[in-house]
Design an enzyme around this catalytic site. Structure first.
Site, PDB file in Angstrom:
ATOM      1  N   LYS A  45       2.158   7.482  -6.218  1.00  0.00           N
ATOM      2  CA  LYS A  45       2.531   6.226  -5.565  1.00  0.00           C
ATOM      3  C   LYS A  45       1.924   6.159  -4.174  1.00  0.00           C
ATOM      4  O   LYS A  45       2.304   6.908  -3.284  1.00  0.00           O
ATOM      5  CB  LYS A  45       4.056   6.094  -5.427  1.00  0.00           C
ATOM      6  CG  LYS A  45       4.444   4.700  -4.936  1.00  0.00           C
ATOM      7  CD  LYS A  45       5.824   4.626  -4.327  1.00  0.00           C
ATOM      8  CE  LYS A  45       5.858   4.657  -2.831  1.00  0.00           C
ATOM      9  NZ  LYS A  45       5.182   3.559  -2.139  1.00  0.00           N
ATOM     10  N   GLU A  93       4.661  17.832   3.252  1.00  0.00           N
ATOM     11  CA  GLU A  93       3.756  17.892   4.408  1.00  0.00           C
ATOM     12  C   GLU A  93       4.214  16.783   5.330  1.00  0.00           C
ATOM     13  O   GLU A  93       4.021  15.602   5.035  1.00  0.00           O
ATOM     14  CB  GLU A  93       2.313  17.705   3.912  1.00  0.00           C
ATOM     15  CG  GLU A  93       1.307  18.302   4.857  1.00  0.00           C
ATOM     16  CD  GLU A  93       0.945  17.334   5.941  1.00  0.00           C
ATOM     17  OE1 GLU A  93       1.644  17.346   6.988  1.00  0.00           O
ATOM     18  OE2 GLU A  93      -0.002  16.575   5.770  1.00  0.00           O
ATOM     19  N   CYS A 130      -1.311  13.418  11.071  1.00  0.00           N
ATOM     20  CA  CYS A 130      -0.174  14.328  11.259  1.00  0.00           C
ATOM     21  C   CYS A 130      -0.555  15.525  12.123  1.00  0.00           C
ATOM     22  O   CYS A 130       0.264  16.069  12.845  1.00  0.00           O
ATOM     23  CB  CYS A 130       0.364  14.787   9.915  1.00  0.00           C
ATOM     24  SG  CYS A 130      -0.907  15.501   8.855  1.00  0.00           S
ATOM     25  N   GLU A 157       7.291  11.987  17.291  1.00  0.00           N
ATOM     26  CA  GLU A 157       5.926  11.754  16.806  1.00  0.00           C
ATOM     27  C   GLU A 157       5.579  10.275  17.006  1.00  0.00           C
ATOM     28  O   GLU A 157       6.176   9.402  16.380  1.00  0.00           O
ATOM     29  CB  GLU A 157       5.869  12.108  15.310  1.00  0.00           C
ATOM     30  CG  GLU A 157       4.472  12.020  14.739  1.00  0.00           C
ATOM     31  CD  GLU A 157       4.413  12.394  13.254  1.00  0.00           C
ATOM     32  OE1 GLU A 157       5.296  11.968  12.501  1.00  0.00           O
ATOM     33  OE2 GLU A 157       3.464  13.099  12.866  1.00  0.00           O
TER      34      GLU A 157
HETATM   35  P1  NDP Z   1       7.568   7.338   5.264  1.00  0.00           P
HETATM   36  O1  NDP Z   1       7.789   8.799   5.247  1.00  0.00           O
HETATM   37  O2  NDP Z   1       8.767   6.478   5.038  1.00  0.00           O
HETATM   38  O3  NDP Z   1       6.466   6.933   4.176  1.00  0.00           O
HETATM   39  C1  NDP Z   1       5.542   7.841   3.600  1.00  0.00           C
HETATM   40  C2  NDP Z   1       5.440   7.593   2.104  1.00  0.00           C
HETATM   41  O4  NDP Z   1       6.721   7.772   1.511  1.00  0.00           O
HETATM   42  C3  NDP Z   1       5.027   6.161   1.723  1.00  0.00           C
HETATM   43  O5  NDP Z   1       4.280   6.176   0.537  1.00  0.00           O
HETATM   44  C4  NDP Z   1       6.359   5.494   1.466  1.00  0.00           C
HETATM   45  O6  NDP Z   1       6.208   4.345   0.660  1.00  0.00           O
HETATM   46  C5  NDP Z   1       7.096   6.613   0.763  1.00  0.00           C
HETATM   47  N1  NDP Z   1       8.544   6.517   0.792  1.00  0.00           N
HETATM   48  C6  NDP Z   1       9.330   5.908   1.703  1.00  0.00           C
HETATM   49  N2  NDP Z   1      10.628   6.069   1.371  1.00  0.00           N
HETATM   50  C7  NDP Z   1      10.660   6.808   0.244  1.00  0.00           C
HETATM   51  C8  NDP Z   1      11.713   7.315  -0.594  1.00  0.00           C
HETATM   52  N3  NDP Z   1      13.002   7.092  -0.316  1.00  0.00           N
HETATM   53  N4  NDP Z   1      11.373   8.033  -1.672  1.00  0.00           N
HETATM   54  C9  NDP Z   1      10.085   8.284  -1.973  1.00  0.00           C
HETATM   55  N5  NDP Z   1       9.054   7.810  -1.235  1.00  0.00           N
HETATM   56  C10 NDP Z   1       9.339   7.096  -0.140  1.00  0.00           C
HETATM   57  O7  NDP Z   1       6.872   6.977   6.628  1.00  0.00           O
HETATM   58  P2  NDP Z   1       6.683   5.553   7.336  1.00  0.00           P
HETATM   59  O8  NDP Z   1       5.604   4.812   6.664  1.00  0.00           O
HETATM   60  O9  NDP Z   1       8.012   4.868   7.490  1.00  0.00           O
HETATM   61  O10 NDP Z   1       6.198   6.018   8.785  1.00  0.00           O
HETATM   62  C11 NDP Z   1       7.156   6.494   9.727  1.00  0.00           C
HETATM   63  C12 NDP Z   1       6.594   7.628  10.530  1.00  0.00           C
HETATM   64  O11 NDP Z   1       6.335   8.733   9.674  1.00  0.00           O
HETATM   65  C13 NDP Z   1       5.261   7.350  11.206  1.00  0.00           C
HETATM   66  O12 NDP Z   1       5.431   6.664  12.396  1.00  0.00           O
HETATM   67  C14 NDP Z   1       4.737   8.752  11.396  1.00  0.00           C
HETATM   68  O13 NDP Z   1       5.346   9.285  12.547  1.00  0.00           O
HETATM   69  C15 NDP Z   1       5.261   9.490  10.174  1.00  0.00           C
HETATM   70  N6  NDP Z   1       4.222   9.623   9.123  1.00  0.00           N
HETATM   71  C16 NDP Z   1       3.647  10.834   8.945  1.00  0.00           C
HETATM   72  C17 NDP Z   1       2.636  10.978   8.039  1.00  0.00           C
HETATM   73  C18 NDP Z   1       1.964  12.301   7.840  1.00  0.00           C
HETATM   74  O14 NDP Z   1       0.782  12.336   7.512  1.00  0.00           O
HETATM   75  N7  NDP Z   1       2.680  13.412   7.954  1.00  0.00           N
HETATM   76  C19 NDP Z   1       2.129   9.864   7.244  1.00  0.00           C
HETATM   77  C20 NDP Z   1       2.846   8.637   7.444  1.00  0.00           C
HETATM   78  C21 NDP Z   1       3.846   8.539   8.363  1.00  0.00           C
HETATM   79  P3  NDP Z   1       6.095   2.895   1.343  1.00  0.00           P
HETATM   80  O15 NDP Z   1       5.118   3.009   2.459  1.00  0.00           O
HETATM   81  O16 NDP Z   1       5.629   2.048   0.232  1.00  0.00           O
HETATM   82  O17 NDP Z   1       7.467   2.568   1.833  1.00  0.00           O
END
Ligand code: NDP
Length: 499
Positions: free
Chosen positions: A197, A272, A306, A403
């Protein structure tokens, strides 16, 4: 539009115009849900496409397809060399379509087309070929055992690595194609089936890649893509009872929720998560190298990385000259649309994320922090944030410990290496860190004292398919990449024969 703006390929325009469904069992399937999710171009805020908003029934169908493909043995029992050949062909097809994928990536994610070409697609290819090669290296061990009964009996034991089953891959929006391949490739190399996904913000490249996997010969049902919200589709996928393993990249909060739900069914999980990554610059460091390395380490992909360096601790004798060097460098960055090859800083991924990053800068401004800003982005509806250096931020500022995930970096004066180490480790995160010095003694002794899964010396953010990567503390659990990567996608079975 600048003269350096890349023309959008016709194939990309056609792909954007499609009514995308879900990729299940090797073909496009309509979603059971009637709602759609809009995809926007971060450079101007205009809608460029839409994707299906999959619900629980859709996820169930995708997982059932993956399960049937897995239990049929069509992929799991294929000779390893057969799987390797198909995965290498898959990489070749991604390479043949690299410009199309790079453009899709920039149009939905916002990043520079230069970065999409070199990192998103270029690095994805490196990882794809490395991981394809692991397919033929899966091995167990022979074990001499000393089982004492019945008297005189002899036994021989060995271990086999068997694919774990159906994998759920959750991909974030910062590197949708590259991180997508970090989920898909180890699962496929190990003989698993996968339902992946992408983020609802950036669903397009994985949808395109799914077609290429089928074209390469990955059997129907082995590689499925569902698009939808995290709250509904992501949750249904990660909590599905037929999913044996979840590989997640994203925020610490969401990762913890997934781990909690997985605990109920003892589903295997690799997480991660985020980072608040320090860089420690000692007084003997090479200033030009520091500025070049940490500008890239902090501002690549607008800091939406990240592993990005976001707290730079500089020993006092170098501090003032390095702050001027960083100031000059940040003011030289041109800010604009990712499709313009001459820009360095591009829009953030979404309006929501732009507002989140801006809120950290508002908080810093309200608290009278010293900010050094670069160029502003174009006026209009694009999701731009001005690249910013925060000089000696007060300890209580949110951007000191949370972050930010944007083009914002803290420059902090420290009196010596001990103070830098204490501050660097004073965080709940532990993903990456770097140390900048020409002193071998310091490099050897300080790297082991930094609490992070990866520590670089005189570089930052350089990752490699053959180098394990993952977090300590709240930055995650498990390691991706490296020769042992497939261990996380296999079960070790012991077989013991009496003779
Ligand atoms: P999330 O952790 O919510 O999203 C990351 C992924 O998880 C997306 O594909 C999202 O889908 C999915 N997701 C969200 N909720 C669920 C759930 N309950 N069960 C399974 N999958 C889920 O991050 P955000 O996009 O809200 O970003 C918030 C913060 O997270 C950023 O500001 C950054 O600090 C951090 N981040 C870190 C990343 C990294 O590489 N370690 C990458 C992205 C964010 P969808 O987007 O469709 O909701």
């Amino acid at each position: 539009m600048s003269a350096n703006t890349v023309a959008v390929l016709e194939s990309v325009q056609r792909f954007l115009a499609r009514h995308h469904g879900l990729y299940i069992k090797g073909s496009w399937q309509p979603s059971a849900s009637s709602t759609r999710l809009s995809v926007f171009n971060p450079a101007d805020g205009l809608q460029i496409s839409s994707s299906a908003d999959a619900n629980e029934a859709d996820v169930d169908k995708a997982v059932a397809s993956a399960w049937r493909a897995f239990t049929s043995g069509v992929w799991a029992n294929m000779l390893p060399a057969g799987r390797e050949k198909i995965l290498l062909k898959f990489a070749d097809l991604v390479e043949q379509n690299s410009e199309e994928l790079a453009q899709l990536e920039t149009l939905e994610q916002g990043k520079s087309i230069n970065i999409s070409r070199a990192f998103e697609v270029g690095c994805a290819l490196n990882w794809m070929r490395y991981t394809a090669g692991l397919t033929t290296k899966i091995s167990g061990r022979t074990l001499d055992v000393s089982i004492p009964m019945p008297e005189g009996a002899r036994y021989q034991a060995w271990t086999r690595k068997e694919p774990v089953g159906v994998v759920a891959g959750i991909v974030p929006w910062n590197f949708p194609l590259l991180i997508g391949m970090w989920k898909v490739m180890p699962a496929l190399a190990a003989g698993c089936s996968i339902v992946v996904k992408p983020s609802e913000t950036t669903p397009l490249t994985l949808l395109r890649v799914a077609e290429l996997a089928s074209e390469a010969g990955v059997p129907d049902g082995v590689f499925n893509v569902v698009t939808g919200s995290g709250a509904v589709c992501g949750r249904a996928l990660t909590e599905h009872p037929m999913v044996a393993k979840v590989s997640f990249t994203g925020s610490t909060a969401t990762g913890k929720g997934i781990a909690r739900a997985a605990a109920d069914r003892l589903t295997r999980v690799t997480l991660e998560l985020g980072g608040k990554n320090p860089a420690i610059v000692l007084k003997d460091a090479d200033p030009a190298m520091v500025i070049e390395g940490l500008m890239a380490g902090s501002f690549l992909n607008q800091g939406q990385v990240c592993a990005a360096s976001s707290r730079i601790y500089i020993e006092s004798p170098l501090f003032d000259s390095l702050v001027s060097g960083f100031e000059q460098a940040v003011k030289s960055l041109s800010v604009g649309a990712g499709m313009d090859t001459n820009t360095h800083i591009n829009p953030l991924v979404s309006r929501t994320h732009q507002q989140k990053v801006a809120s950290y800068l508002d908080d810093a401004q309200r608290n009278h922090a010293e900010l050094i800003t670069g160029n502003n982005g174009p006026t209009g509806e694009g999701y731009y944030v001005t690249p910013t250096l925060v000089v000696n931020p007060a300890a209580e500022l949110r951007l000191n410990h949370e972050e930010v995930f944007g083009p914002v970096v803290n420059l902090v004066r420290v009196k010596d290496a001990e103070e830098a180490l204490r501050l660097a480790n004073d965080t709940e995160y532990g993903l990456t860190a770097s140390l900048w010095t020409r002193d071998l003694q310091a490099a050897m002794s300080y790297t082991s004292r930094i609490q992070a899964g990866t520590v670089w010396v005189n570089s930052h953010t350089l990752i490699d398919a053959n180098m394990p990567f993952g977090g300590m503390k709240q930055s995650g659990s498990g390691r991706d990449f490296g020769p042992d990567w497939l261990d996380a996608y296999t079960e070790t079975k012991s077989i013991c024969v009496r003779y």
